[in-house]
Design a protein around this motif. Sequence first.
Motif, PDB file in Angstrom:
ATOM      1  N   LEU A 133      -1.120  -2.190   0.409  1.00  0.00           N
ATOM      2  CA  LEU A 133      -0.821  -1.929  -0.996  1.00  0.00           C
ATOM      3  C   LEU A 133      -0.382  -3.194  -1.752  1.00  0.00           C
ATOM      4  O   LEU A 133      -0.054  -3.114  -2.931  1.00  0.00           O
ATOM      5  CB  LEU A 133       0.258  -0.847  -1.109  1.00  0.00           C
ATOM      6  CG  LEU A 133      -0.162   0.547  -0.611  1.00  0.00           C
ATOM      7  CD1 LEU A 133       0.968   1.554  -0.799  1.00  0.00           C
ATOM      8  CD2 LEU A 133      -1.427   1.035  -1.327  1.00  0.00           C
ATOM      9  N   GLU A 134      -0.387  -4.335  -1.074  1.00  0.00           N
ATOM     10  CA  GLU A 134      -0.117  -5.596  -1.764  1.00  0.00           C
ATOM     11  C   GLU A 134      -1.335  -5.990  -2.594  1.00  0.00           C
ATOM     12  O   GLU A 134      -2.469  -5.639  -2.250  1.00  0.00           O
ATOM     13  CB  GLU A 134       0.183  -6.706  -0.757  1.00  0.00           C
ATOM     14  CG  GLU A 134       1.505  -6.548  -0.037  1.00  0.00           C
ATOM     15  CD  GLU A 134       1.721  -7.605   1.027  1.00  0.00           C
ATOM     16  OE1 GLU A 134       2.830  -7.656   1.574  1.00  0.00           O
ATOM     17  OE2 GLU A 134       0.784  -8.373   1.314  1.00  0.00           O
ATOM     18  N   LEU A 150       6.502   6.973  10.229  1.00  0.00           N
ATOM     19  CA  LEU A 150       7.352   7.507   9.164  1.00  0.00           C
ATOM     20  C   LEU A 150       7.737   6.407   8.175  1.00  0.00           C
ATOM     21  O   LEU A 150       7.769   6.634   6.960  1.00  0.00           O
ATOM     22  CB  LEU A 150       8.602   8.143   9.768  1.00  0.00           C
ATOM     23  CG  LEU A 150       9.558   8.834   8.780  1.00  0.00           C
ATOM     24  CD1 LEU A 150       8.813   9.862   7.930  1.00  0.00           C
ATOM     25  CD2 LEU A 150      10.709   9.493   9.534  1.00  0.00           C
ATOM     26  N   ALA A 151       8.008   5.196   8.695  1.00  0.00           N
ATOM     27  CA  ALA A 151       8.320   4.073   7.802  1.00  0.00           C
ATOM     28  C   ALA A 151       7.145   3.785   6.869  1.00  0.00           C
ATOM     29  O   ALA A 151       7.336   3.493   5.684  1.00  0.00           O
ATOM     30  CB  ALA A 151       8.654   2.839   8.632  1.00  0.00           C
ATOM     31  N   GLU A 152       5.923   3.878   7.393  1.00  0.00           N
ATOM     32  CA  GLU A 152       4.732   3.678   6.557  1.00  0.00           C
ATOM     33  C   GLU A 152       4.676   4.704   5.438  1.00  0.00           C
ATOM     34  O   GLU A 152       4.395   4.369   4.277  1.00  0.00           O
ATOM     35  CB  GLU A 152       3.480   3.753   7.415  1.00  0.00           C
ATOM     36  CG  GLU A 152       2.199   3.538   6.617  1.00  0.00           C
ATOM     37  CD  GLU A 152       0.941   3.661   7.465  1.00  0.00           C
ATOM     38  OE1 GLU A 152      -0.114   3.179   7.023  1.00  0.00           O
ATOM     39  OE2 GLU A 152       1.018   4.266   8.556  1.00  0.00           O
ATOM     40  N   ALA A 153       4.960   5.969   5.768  1.00  0.00           N
ATOM     41  CA  ALA A 153       4.917   7.036   4.756  1.00  0.00           C
ATOM     42  C   ALA A 153       5.989   6.815   3.690  1.00  0.00           C
ATOM     43  O   ALA A 153       5.750   7.030   2.488  1.00  0.00           O
ATOM     44  CB  ALA A 153       5.103   8.388   5.436  1.00  0.00           C
ATOM     45  N   ILE A 154       7.170   6.391   4.109  1.00  0.00           N
ATOM     46  CA  ILE A 154       8.261   6.141   3.153  1.00  0.00           C
ATOM     47  C   ILE A 154       7.875   5.032   2.185  1.00  0.00           C
ATOM     48  O   ILE A 154       8.067   5.145   0.966  1.00  0.00           O
ATOM     49  CB  ILE A 154       9.555   5.781   3.917  1.00  0.00           C
ATOM     50  CG1 ILE A 154      10.049   6.983   4.729  1.00  0.00           C
ATOM     51  CG2 ILE A 154      10.629   5.306   2.950  1.00  0.00           C
ATOM     52  CD1 ILE A 154      11.140   6.637   5.730  1.00  0.00           C
ATOM     53  N   LEU A 155       7.313   3.938   2.710  1.00  0.00           N
ATOM     54  CA  LEU A 155       6.904   2.828   1.851  1.00  0.00           C
ATOM     55  C   LEU A 155       5.769   3.228   0.921  1.00  0.00           C
ATOM     56  O   LEU A 155       5.719   2.803  -0.247  1.00  0.00           O
ATOM     57  CB  LEU A 155       6.492   1.634   2.715  1.00  0.00           C
ATOM     58  CG  LEU A 155       7.644   0.860   3.368  1.00  0.00           C
ATOM     59  CD1 LEU A 155       7.111  -0.123   4.404  1.00  0.00           C
ATOM     60  CD2 LEU A 155       8.472   0.123   2.326  1.00  0.00           C
ATOM     61  N   GLU A 156       4.864   4.049   1.409  1.00  0.00           N
ATOM     62  CA  GLU A 156       3.748   4.489   0.559  1.00  0.00           C
ATOM     63  C   GLU A 156       4.266   5.289  -0.627  1.00  0.00           C
ATOM     64  O   GLU A 156       3.767   5.149  -1.756  1.00  0.00           O
ATOM     65  CB  GLU A 156       2.778   5.328   1.384  1.00  0.00           C
ATOM     66  CG  GLU A 156       1.495   5.650   0.645  1.00  0.00           C
ATOM     67  CD  GLU A 156       0.412   6.164   1.569  1.00  0.00           C
ATOM     68  OE1 GLU A 156      -0.754   6.194   1.129  1.00  0.00           O
ATOM     69  OE2 GLU A 156       0.713   6.532   2.719  1.00  0.00           O
ATOM     70  N   MET A 157       5.281   6.119  -0.400  1.00  0.00           N
ATOM     71  CA  MET A 157       5.877   6.891  -1.491  1.00  0.00           C
ATOM     72  C   MET A 157       6.553   5.982  -2.511  1.00  0.00           C
ATOM     73  O   MET A 157       6.721   6.352  -3.676  1.00  0.00           O
ATOM     74  CB  MET A 157       6.894   7.888  -0.930  1.00  0.00           C
ATOM     75  CG  MET A 157       6.262   9.016  -0.122  1.00  0.00           C
ATOM     76  SD  MET A 157       7.510  10.082   0.636  1.00  0.00           S
ATOM     77  CE  MET A 157       8.368  10.714  -0.799  1.00  0.00           C
ATOM     78  N   GLU A 158       6.926   4.773  -2.083  1.00  0.00           N
ATOM     79  CA  GLU A 158       7.573   3.801  -2.981  1.00  0.00           C
ATOM     80  C   GLU A 158       6.571   2.831  -3.580  1.00  0.00           C
ATOM     81  O   GLU A 158       6.953   1.760  -4.073  1.00  0.00           O
ATOM     82  CB  GLU A 158       8.652   3.032  -2.220  1.00  0.00           C
ATOM     83  CG  GLU A 158       9.810   3.876  -1.740  1.00  0.00           C
ATOM     84  CD  GLU A 158      10.678   4.372  -2.892  1.00  0.00           C
ATOM     85  OE1 GLU A 158      10.724   3.671  -3.933  1.00  0.00           O
ATOM     86  OE2 GLU A 158      11.287   5.440  -2.746  1.00  0.00           O
ATOM     87  N   GLY A 159       5.290   3.168  -3.517  1.00  0.00           N
ATOM     88  CA  GLY A 159       4.262   2.283  -4.067  1.00  0.00           C
ATOM     89  C   GLY A 159       4.010   1.054  -3.218  1.00  0.00           C
ATOM     90  O   GLY A 159       3.489   0.056  -3.711  1.00  0.00           O
TER      91      GLY A 159
END
Length: 528
Positions: free
Chosen positions: A257-258, A194-203
């Motif tokens: 995403l870096e 879930l943390a991965e999904a949250i960060l992905e939504m934040e670019g």
Amino acid sequence: MNGRKLGLREQYWREFQIQEEDLEFVYNHLLETEIPLTTEELVRLILAERIRREKENLKRKQADAGAIYYPREVYSVGQVIQFPALNWQKGKVLQVRPGYNPDLPPFQVMEVELESGEVKSFAVGLDAHALNEMTLQSDEDLSLDENTILSQYGSVLQRRIEEQLSSNPDLVRIAGRWFPRALLVDIHVGHLNLAEAILEMEGGGPLSTRALMEQLDLPKDVNAKLIEFSLNLALQEDERFDEVGPAGKILWFLKRLEPAEVQTPPAFLQYFPQPYDEQRVLPLLEQFEGSVVDEIDPQICPKVGEDEATIALLYPHFRSGTLPLCDVFYRFFPTAYESPRVQFTFVDGHSGEKFSGWVVRPHRYVYGLRDWYLKNECIPGALITIQKGVEPGEVIIRANRKRPTREWMRTVLVGSDGGIVFAMQKHNVSTLFDERMALVINDQNALDQVWQNAKHRTSLAHVTRNMMRELAKLSPQGHVHAQELYAAVNVVKRVPPGLVLTILLDNRWATHLGDLYFRFVEISENEG
């Protein structure tokens, strides 16, 4: 024989080693408080406890060695006494007799034979006397003063304690803070997904741990600091996540995403080390002028002011959108306890525009400036000034712009055969520049292709020779300055200045004229 002060060995703190008692004390303290502590905080904690124990030990030793002389006490014949005012000499009481002084209340006098053989008299049974207020050596000894110890040995103690705590499996560390593994809250793979999904939504991020906690289904009846520390550790141990916050601030980013240039040095910065004698070229390196900084040669790092620093832009950094870092330049950028990459914010010193930057600590460069260089019409050799930002996590950057003027500039031309030619041509220049380092690139795409072709095939000595030949054509005397050659060689191959100097000194086609000047000598390849 003269007595001596009971104190610690002179090398006690320099040779300090953490003991089982220290570890047990730290562990119990962390269990009781449930608050993660930094190494610096643990150093103070361990130091205070160790000082307390050593003071008790010294007092026991003093007590074991005999009673301590205080004028208010009364001693018996044959008793052994220590005298702090006499450098802790010991003495044996020979006799005790009444004393007389009309100005004093009744008291006694004892005669004592000291270790030195001298016999002295001392007042006893006298309540009003300055020596009754005397403190023990352990209370006055600077070797047991916390602030004195920290000022002299703070860095040694911090390094040694950190090394020893790192090997303790019962303690874990995240972002420079330590905590017992036994108290960690269970963070399962569902939380991490879930943390991965949250960060992905934040670019990709960055997001603080608290921001992630607000969106994860975590226990509500547990100390929030415990949950935060546990989540930080779980994220740190999962390869999907990267902690990119500056020291004292934890921020998370998705690695995938870096920017690629943050994970791996850009091609133009990649250097394949070649051995050379650094001490041999150091006197010449010290003659380099201006604001030359090279991350792969730590010997070349100019003196900078407290408030700002200026860097002459080398071509590989211009092309990669990066800045080099040497030791004194780190203070202008956010750093971290452990994170190899730190994200921060650049602020344009002229426009106030903000954009993202990255400190890549393992490879000693800062990334994120390619578009800014182009927007500000920078060239290789341009002078770039950096300052600490007003807000934490911000760095002010300024291109030293000037009114555009047409100037004669060394210009890099790429021939149809891929060869490099230098020519003096007029160009509009909008920034201040280092005259030794400045170059204008006529065809960036053609030069990129030369770089790619020369990357693995062409020897550095061959490149250096060709560049020196071209630069010599621009000088009426045929002289070439080593700093200019260093900038020129880096147009097609990443190389530190010390290695360029070594090649010049080792080859017959270069004659050293003194200072940083060399003359090119045209000889055959076989002779060179």
